[in-house]
Design a protein around this motif. Structure first.
Motif, PDB file in Angstrom:
ATOM      1  N   TYR A   1      -1.872 116.090  57.672  1.00 49.93           N
ATOM      2  CA  TYR A   1      -1.411 117.303  56.999  1.00 49.93           C
ATOM      3  C   TYR A   1      -1.175 117.047  55.512  1.00 49.93           C
ATOM      4  O   TYR A   1      -1.511 117.880  54.670  1.00 49.93           O
ATOM      5  CB  TYR A   1      -0.135 117.836  57.651  1.00 49.93           C
TER       6      TYR A   1
ATOM      7  N   ASP B   1       3.437 126.394  54.108  1.00 51.87           N
ATOM      8  CA  ASP B   1       3.523 124.979  53.762  1.00 51.87           C
ATOM      9  C   ASP B   1       4.970 124.501  53.834  1.00 51.87           C
ATOM     10  O   ASP B   1       5.261 123.422  54.363  1.00 51.87           O
ATOM     11  CB  ASP B   1       2.949 124.763  52.368  1.00 51.87           C
TER      12      ASP B   1
ATOM     13  N   ALA C   1      -3.013 119.009  52.584  1.00 53.73           N
ATOM     14  CA  ALA C   1      -2.231 119.722  51.577  1.00 53.73           C
ATOM     15  C   ALA C   1      -2.555 119.225  50.177  1.00 53.73           C
ATOM     16  O   ALA C   1      -2.637 120.020  49.232  1.00 53.73           O
ATOM     17  CB  ALA C   1      -0.744 119.558  51.868  1.00 53.73           C
TER      18      ALA C   1
ATOM     19  N   THR D   1       6.465 121.676  56.455  1.00 58.24           N
ATOM     20  CA  THR D   1       7.169 120.517  55.917  1.00 58.24           C
ATOM     21  C   THR D   1       8.561 120.395  56.525  1.00 58.24           C
ATOM     22  O   THR D   1       9.003 119.294  56.874  1.00 58.24           O
ATOM     23  CB  THR D   1       7.266 120.619  54.388  1.00 58.24           C
TER      24      THR D   1
ATOM     25  N   TYR E   1      -4.000 128.674  46.304  1.00 55.34           N
ATOM     26  CA  TYR E   1      -2.598 128.409  46.648  1.00 55.34           C
ATOM     27  C   TYR E   1      -1.658 129.269  45.794  1.00 55.34           C
ATOM     28  O   TYR E   1      -0.636 129.725  46.266  1.00 55.34           O
ATOM     29  CB  TYR E   1      -2.292 126.925  46.445  1.00 55.34           C
TER      30      TYR E   1
END
Length: 80
Positions: A5, A30, A9, A34, A20
């Motif tokens: 991941y 995101d 990212a 996280t 983004y």
């Protein structure tokens, strides 16, 4: 999974920065992913601590506050 991941990212941040920035749901997703990874990591670290304390239950075993499990220093880095 967290390593994969993080790499995905990083590619998203560097290669598709405009995507983004334009999409308002992507930063929130995101953030949620996280937070989930951080929560699971802290739960796993706490489970290691609890498992390590079971060693101190022996009759001839001496445990004190100076002994730390393998994840002890990693937990301190998260707190800081």
């Amino acid at each position: 999974f967290s390593f994969l991941y993080a790499m995905a990212a990083l590619v998203l941040y560097l290669r598709f920065h405009s995507l983004y920035g334009e999409n308002k749901k992507l930063p929130f997703a995101d953030f949620c992913v996280t937070i989930c990874f951080a929560f699971f990591w802290l739960v796993a670290a706490a489970a290691c601590l609890i498992a390590a304390m079971g060693v101190c239950q022996g009759q001839e075993v001496v445990c004190n506050a100076g002994t730390t499990p393998a994840m002890g220093l990693a937990n301190i880095s998260v707190v800081r």
